[in-house]
Design a protein around this motif. Structure first.
Motif: not given
Length: 392
Positions: A105-111, A139-143, A168-175
């Motif tokens: 959650r914290k790392n998402d804020l650093r996208k 690094l965002q891709d790796w995260h 949630k996983i499918l949404a991340i793949y879309d991003v």
């Protein structure tokens, strides 16, 4: 701090972490070396700033998950709801899950900051993962890919939670797909497709791959998708269609390093093949039944030898004739017969089986070699030795 120093610091901490985990198998389970180590990790990053600090905090946040994967026993599960790293040795599955969820959650804020950090710039930190990391631009891709792995982890999530995580996983793949281009975009499209296929066994993978190939996305990663299509066709006994895809790959991407994958698949279908299976129970003075499995082979010769000596080597060879070929050459034997076989015609690239017979032999011990002019012309197939005993 210079980039090289940050990289060396993280590598040093990883090595120390590995050493601590190894040592714990030989020490009292009550030791708290890991908690002291995590405090050191925290203190070591205090002087960092900017990109180096972000990189450091993102990568060291994985230590808790790595520690869990390497050492946790589900038998210790209790709900103490602790987030104190100094007590990590006593954490439960729920504690780890909550801590790792909060880290994501914290790392998402650093996208936005993560998008600016190039993976290639810090490639030394990802040794051992080059095959996949090559398609992570930032690094965002790796995260995000680590986040997908976390959401897929059956140790942290119940069956119902895993089901909820699918969207949630499918949404991340879309991003990942939307924010990348070229080979990276194609890579994440294929990863998403593989995930969808794992969820729905009835999904038409071939059709999905063909759709991606027809897209206007540039990149020779499409060659690996063509390899996948060849596998599907080959499993469906459609060798001609598979070879047409191979030709398409060579014409469309003549300089792609991925073509070696295509060539390997092509060789599996085009190289001559011959294998012989003998019946298990053999009687003297009666015809011996054999089954030939072949492809692109029209005939073969069977040389039959009677064993006259070297019986220890014969026994060792019969125990493991594929890996102990040296024992075969130590067997004393004489050639007693050559038999010639013509195999029924088969369509090119088609694999076939046919039943054959060896003429009766008197009581004794025998070995047989087979060879074929077709196999001799292939660099990928060697003469195979087969043996069978005739018991008195």
């Amino acid at each position: 701090m210079m980039e090289a120093n940050v990289v060396q610091l993280i590598i040093s901490l990883r090595n120390e972490f590995a050493g601590i985990h190894y040592a714990r198998y030989f020490e009292d389970n009550e030791n708290n070396r890991i908690s002291h180590f995590l405090q050191k990790v925290h203190d070591s990053g205090e002087s960092l700033q900017g990109e180096e600090k972000t990189l450091y905090e993102i990568l060291v946040s994985t230590f808790a998950l790595d520690y869990f994967n390497a050492s946790f026993s589900g038998e210790d599960l209790t709900n103490i709801d602790s987030q104190d790293l100094s007590q990590i040795e006593t954490w439960t599955v729920l504690d780890f899950k909550n801590y790792i969820s909060e880290s994501f959650r914290k790392n998402d804020l650093r996208k936005e900051s993560l998008k600016k950090i190039s993976i290639e710039k810090y490639s030394l930190l990802f040794r051992g993962y080059e095959e996949d990391i090559a398609y992570y631009r930032t690094l965002q891709d790796w995260h995000l890919m680590r986040k997908i792995n976390f959401f897929s982890n059956g140790l942290f999530f119940t069956k119902n939670e895993l089901k909820e995580n699918e969207n949630k996983i499918l949404a991340i793949y879309d991003v990942l797909i939307n924010e990348n281009e070229g080979n990276s975009k194609l890579y994440f499209m294929r990863e998403k497709l593989l995930y969808l296929c794992s969820l729905d066994k009835e999904l038409n993978k071939l059709q999905q791959l063909q759709t991606i190939l027809k897209s206007d996305i540039d990149g020779d990663y499409k060659v690996l998708m063509m390899r996948d299509i060849m596998t599907i066709y080959r499993n469906d006994d459609k060798s001609r269609e598979a070879l047409e895809i191979a030709d398409q790959a060579k014409k469309q991407f003549p300089n792609s390093p991925f073509l070696k994958e295509i060539q390997y698949k092509e060789d599996l279908m085009t190289c001559p093949k011959l294998g012989l299976n003998f019946e298990k129970q053999i009687q003297s003075n009666k015809p011996i039944h054999i089954v030939a499995e072949y492809r692109n082979t029209s005939d073969f010769i069977l040389n039959i030898y009677e064993v006259k000596g070297g019986f220890k080597s014969f026994i060792k060879y019969t125990e493991d004739y594929r890996s102990e070929e040296k024992f075969y050459h130590e067997i004393e034997k004489i050639l007693i017969r050559k038999e010639y076989y013509t195999l029924p015609h088969c369509e090119i690239y088609e694999e076939m089986k046919t039943s054959l017979e060896i003429k009766p032999l008197p009581p004794g011990l025998y070995v047989a070699e087979f060879s074929s002019k077709d196999l001799a012309e292939s660099n990928s197939v060697k003469t195979i030795f087969s043996q069978y005993p005739i018991i008195k």
